[in-house]
Design a protein around this motif. Sequence first.
Motif, PDB file in Angstrom:
ATOM      1  N   ILE A   3      -4.015  13.982  -4.139  1.00 15.89           N
ATOM      2  CA  ILE A   3      -4.734  14.248  -5.342  1.00 15.89           C
ATOM      3  C   ILE A   3      -5.855  13.321  -5.576  1.00 15.89           C
ATOM      4  O   ILE A   3      -7.045  13.834  -6.335  1.00 15.89           O
ATOM      5  N   LEU A   4      -5.682  12.148  -5.170  1.00 11.58           N
ATOM      6  CA  LEU A   4      -6.575  11.304  -5.420  1.00 11.58           C
ATOM      7  C   LEU A   4      -7.006  10.354  -4.126  1.00 11.58           C
ATOM      8  O   LEU A   4      -5.961   9.982  -3.694  1.00 11.58           O
ATOM      9  N   SER A   5      -8.164  10.316  -3.614  1.00 14.81           N
ATOM     10  CA  SER A   5      -8.631   9.426  -2.571  1.00 14.81           C
ATOM     11  C   SER A   5      -9.393   8.486  -3.210  1.00 14.81           C
ATOM     12  O   SER A   5     -10.569   8.717  -3.655  1.00 14.81           O
ATOM     13  N   VAL A   6      -9.086   6.964  -2.985  1.00 15.27           N
ATOM     14  CA  VAL A   6      -9.757   6.195  -3.442  1.00 15.27           C
ATOM     15  C   VAL A   6     -10.350   5.364  -2.030  1.00 15.27           C
ATOM     16  O   VAL A   6      -9.541   4.846  -1.410  1.00 15.27           O
ATOM     17  N   ARG A   7     -11.741   5.324  -1.795  1.00 14.39           N
ATOM     18  CA  ARG A   7     -12.083   4.625  -0.798  1.00 14.39           C
ATOM     19  C   ARG A   7     -13.396   3.398  -1.108  1.00 14.39           C
ATOM     20  O   ARG A   7     -14.137   3.444  -1.558  1.00 14.39           O
ATOM     21  N   ASN A   8     -12.926   2.140  -0.484  1.00  9.84           N
ATOM     22  CA  ASN A   8     -13.672   0.855  -0.621  1.00  9.84           C
ATOM     23  C   ASN A   8     -14.383   0.786  -2.003  1.00  9.84           C
ATOM     24  O   ASN A   8     -15.536   0.716  -1.855  1.00  9.84           O
ATOM     25  N   LEU A   9     -13.587   0.914  -3.049  1.00 10.01           N
ATOM     26  CA  LEU A   9     -13.971   0.736  -4.494  1.00 10.01           C
ATOM     27  C   LEU A   9     -14.310  -0.744  -4.543  1.00 10.01           C
ATOM     28  O   LEU A   9     -13.433  -1.587  -4.425  1.00 10.01           O
ATOM     29  N   LYS A  10     -15.596  -0.932  -5.209  1.00 12.59           N
ATOM     30  CA  LYS A  10     -15.859  -2.202  -5.470  1.00 12.59           C
ATOM     31  C   LYS A  10     -16.393  -2.170  -7.058  1.00 12.59           C
ATOM     32  O   LYS A  10     -17.097  -1.259  -7.416  1.00 12.59           O
ATOM     33  N   LYS A  11     -16.190  -3.125  -7.724  1.00 11.45           N
ATOM     34  CA  LYS A  11     -16.784  -3.212  -9.091  1.00 11.45           C
ATOM     35  C   LYS A  11     -17.094  -4.759  -9.411  1.00 11.45           C
ATOM     36  O   LYS A  11     -16.413  -5.643  -9.502  1.00 11.45           O
ATOM     37  N   ILE A  12     -18.373  -4.789  -9.732  1.00 15.69           N
ATOM     38  CA  ILE A  12     -19.051  -6.054 -10.033  1.00 15.69           C
ATOM     39  C   ILE A  12     -19.609  -5.953 -11.382  1.00 15.69           C
ATOM     40  O   ILE A  12     -20.376  -5.125 -11.688  1.00 15.69           O
ATOM     41  N   THR A  29      -8.847   0.597  -1.492  1.00 13.28           N
ATOM     42  CA  THR A  29      -8.518   1.825  -0.606  1.00 13.28           C
ATOM     43  C   THR A  29      -7.215   2.539  -0.788  1.00 13.28           C
ATOM     44  O   THR A  29      -6.218   1.667  -0.421  1.00 13.28           O
ATOM     45  N   PHE A  30      -6.950   3.582  -1.399  1.00 14.00           N
ATOM     46  CA  PHE A  30      -5.542   4.190  -1.105  1.00 14.00           C
ATOM     47  C   PHE A  30      -5.595   5.715  -1.448  1.00 14.00           C
ATOM     48  O   PHE A  30      -6.623   6.001  -2.103  1.00 14.00           O
ATOM     49  N   ASP A  31      -4.656   6.248  -1.272  1.00 15.84           N
ATOM     50  CA  ASP A  31      -4.572   7.928  -1.580  1.00 15.84           C
ATOM     51  C   ASP A  31      -3.237   8.036  -2.496  1.00 15.84           C
ATOM     52  O   ASP A  31      -2.268   7.119  -2.249  1.00 15.84           O
ATOM     53  N   VAL A  32      -3.195   9.098  -3.479  1.00 15.43           N
ATOM     54  CA  VAL A  32      -2.089   9.443  -4.017  1.00 15.43           C
ATOM     55  C   VAL A  32      -1.998  10.884  -3.709  1.00 15.43           C
ATOM     56  O   VAL A  32      -2.812  11.642  -4.030  1.00 15.43           O
ATOM     57  N   GLU A  33      -0.797  11.161  -3.420  1.00 12.72           N
ATOM     58  CA  GLU A  33      -0.300  12.507  -3.005  1.00 12.72           C
ATOM     59  C   GLU A  33      -0.082  13.163  -4.201  1.00 12.72           C
ATOM     60  O   GLU A  33       0.604  12.632  -5.276  1.00 12.72           O
ATOM     61  N   CYS A  34      -0.309  14.464  -4.183  1.00 10.27           N
ATOM     62  CA  CYS A  34       0.290  15.547  -5.389  1.00 10.27           C
ATOM     63  C   CYS A  34       1.803  15.330  -5.652  1.00 10.27           C
ATOM     64  O   CYS A  34       2.448  15.450  -4.624  1.00 10.27           O
ATOM     65  N   GLY A  35       2.110  15.353  -6.964  1.00 12.46           N
ATOM     66  CA  GLY A  35       3.365  14.888  -7.277  1.00 12.46           C
ATOM     67  C   GLY A  35       3.948  13.709  -7.205  1.00 12.46           C
ATOM     68  O   GLY A  35       5.051  13.543  -7.388  1.00 12.46           O
ATOM     69  N   ASP A  69      -8.661  15.667  -6.520  1.00 16.82           N
ATOM     70  CA  ASP A  69      -8.680  17.039  -6.250  1.00 16.82           C
ATOM     71  C   ASP A  69      -9.671  17.469  -5.190  1.00 16.82           C
ATOM     72  O   ASP A  69     -10.069  18.670  -5.295  1.00 16.82           O
ATOM     73  N   GLY A  70     -10.115  16.881  -4.338  1.00 16.11           N
ATOM     74  CA  GLY A  70     -11.058  16.989  -3.201  1.00 16.11           C
ATOM     75  C   GLY A  70     -12.424  17.203  -3.810  1.00 16.11           C
ATOM     76  O   GLY A  70     -13.458  17.370  -3.139  1.00 16.11           O
ATOM     77  N   ARG A  71     -12.637  16.980  -4.900  1.00 15.05           N
ATOM     78  CA  ARG A  71     -14.165  16.750  -5.537  1.00 15.05           C
ATOM     79  C   ARG A  71     -14.498  15.374  -5.661  1.00 15.05           C
ATOM     80  O   ARG A  71     -13.851  14.441  -6.182  1.00 15.05           O
ATOM     81  N   ASP A  72     -15.725  15.027  -5.299  1.00 16.91           N
ATOM     82  CA  ASP A  72     -16.357  13.800  -5.346  1.00 16.91           C
ATOM     83  C   ASP A  72     -16.959  13.508  -6.688  1.00 16.91           C
ATOM     84  O   ASP A  72     -17.846  14.311  -7.428  1.00 16.91           O
ATOM     85  N   PHE A  73     -15.973  12.547  -7.529  1.00 16.39           N
ATOM     86  CA  PHE A  73     -16.225  12.398  -8.737  1.00 16.39           C
ATOM     87  C   PHE A  73     -17.885  12.177  -9.282  1.00 16.39           C
ATOM     88  O   PHE A  73     -18.315  12.570 -10.089  1.00 16.39           O
ATOM     89  N   SER A  74     -18.475  11.359  -8.155  1.00 13.86           N
ATOM     90  CA  SER A  74     -19.972  10.744  -8.740  1.00 13.86           C
ATOM     91  C   SER A  74     -20.726  12.131  -8.488  1.00 13.86           C
ATOM     92  O   SER A  74     -21.897  11.852  -9.096  1.00 13.86           O
ATOM     93  N   ARG A  75     -20.207  13.159  -7.635  1.00 11.71           N
ATOM     94  CA  ARG A  75     -21.280  14.147  -7.687  1.00 11.71           C
ATOM     95  C   ARG A  75     -21.187  15.411  -8.776  1.00 11.71           C
ATOM     96  O   ARG A  75     -21.874  16.226  -8.918  1.00 11.71           O
ATOM     97  N   ILE A  76     -20.113  15.008  -9.575  1.00  8.99           N
ATOM     98  CA  ILE A  76     -20.013  15.940 -10.780  1.00  8.99           C
ATOM     99  C   ILE A  76     -20.958  15.833 -11.685  1.00  8.99           C
ATOM    100  O   ILE A  76     -21.146  14.492 -12.035  1.00  8.99           O
ATOM    101  N   ARG A  77     -21.677  16.696 -12.393  1.00 11.04           N
ATOM    102  CA  ARG A  77     -22.956  16.404 -13.326  1.00 11.04           C
ATOM    103  C   ARG A  77     -22.237  15.878 -14.424  1.00 11.04           C
ATOM    104  O   ARG A  77     -21.287  16.226 -14.992  1.00 11.04           O
ATOM    105  N   GLU A  78     -23.076  15.043 -14.971  1.00 18.64           N
ATOM    106  CA  GLU A  78     -22.735  14.464 -16.287  1.00 18.64           C
ATOM    107  C   GLU A  78     -22.105  15.240 -17.161  1.00 18.64           C
ATOM    108  O   GLU A  78     -21.213  15.228 -18.063  1.00 18.64           O
ATOM    109  N   SER A  79     -23.087  16.530 -17.298  1.00 28.02           N
ATOM    110  CA  SER A  79     -22.755  17.696 -18.459  1.00 28.02           C
ATOM    111  C   SER A  79     -21.193  18.199 -18.141  1.00 28.02           C
ATOM    112  O   SER A  79     -20.450  18.838 -19.031  1.00 28.02           O
ATOM    113  N   GLU A  80     -20.564  18.334 -16.857  1.00 30.16           N
ATOM    114  CA  GLU A  80     -19.379  19.055 -16.583  1.00 30.16           C
ATOM    115  C   GLU A  80     -18.391  17.775 -16.568  1.00 30.16           C
ATOM    116  O   GLU A  80     -17.179  18.194 -16.532  1.00 30.16           O
TER     117      GLU A  80
END
Length: 254
Positions: A3-12, A29-35, A69-80
């Motif tokens: 349900i969640l895939s986190v890849r090479n996340l970095k925050k400065i 980097t980690f995944d969380v499976e559904c449930g 849920d398979g959708r790239d968060f950064s690609r979801i438009r601000e309005s949505e």
Amino acid sequence: MAILSVRNLKKIYTTRFGGNQVQALKNVTFDVECGEYVAIMGESGSGKTTLLNILAALDKPTAGSILLDGRDFSRIRESERAAFRRDNLGFVFQEFNLLDTFSLQDNIFLPLVLAGAPYEEMVKRLEPIARKLGIADILQKFPYEVSGGQKQRAAAARALITHPKLILADEPTGALDSRSTDEMLRLFSSINDSGQTILMVTHSVKAASHAGRVLFIRDGEVFHQIYRGTSTNEQLYQKISDTLTLLATGGDRE
Ligand SMILES: Nc1ncnc2c1ncn2[C@@H]1O[C@H](COP(=O)(O)OP(=O)(O)OP(=O)(O)O)[C@@H](O)[C@H]1O
Ligand SMILES: [Mg+2]
């Protein structure tokens, strides 16, 4: 399926007047499976809240990607994004963010009001959650009239009432006494049993011992993880304690 895939996340973080930079997340980097029911542990300042804030889309990563849920968060438009967040995520945060001019009940209803749910539906959903959390009698009170633990439980109810696919919780038992902690953990287990996925940050070994998997974060990286396997809560508790001791005494990565 993850349900969640986190890849090479970095925050400065860069402080407001330039100058100092803080690397809160180095490479996560980690995944969380559904449930799944996943706990995240780590010392104060290790980047746990930063991670949850980014997953909640309340903050942006410096680099890396998140698929929800398979959708790239950064690609979801601000309005949505607000609607996507409301429909898929539930938050129980360290700061409760309850509105002082609303009763607890109206605070809890808020996400459903925003989603246009009918009043009867809201009441029907609230009843079992409020009962399990022991706040049924104080729903008409205002946040400034109740204790920290009661506010925390109201905030949890608000997160759970939308039946979100993924629940993000930051120290959900932090302000609770041991009885309320038990109630909250029982509620979390029961909603997880009913299929909802939980990602919970906690300092409490007891809370973490209810999860199916525990991730340990150190210096902005996932350092280690434990799967419950066939362990009981008591056995998992012991494994978590041992791991924390190892981390505290500076044990090296395996
Ligand atoms: N808005 C911010 N600006 C600058 N630095 C920040 C900001 N928020 C967090 N930090 C820094 O980033 C690092 C990680 O902080 P974070 O709040 O994610 O830690 P945490 O693991 O949640 O800690 P705790 O267990 O105390 O809640 C810390 O060094 C913190 O000081
Ligand atoms: Mg934190």
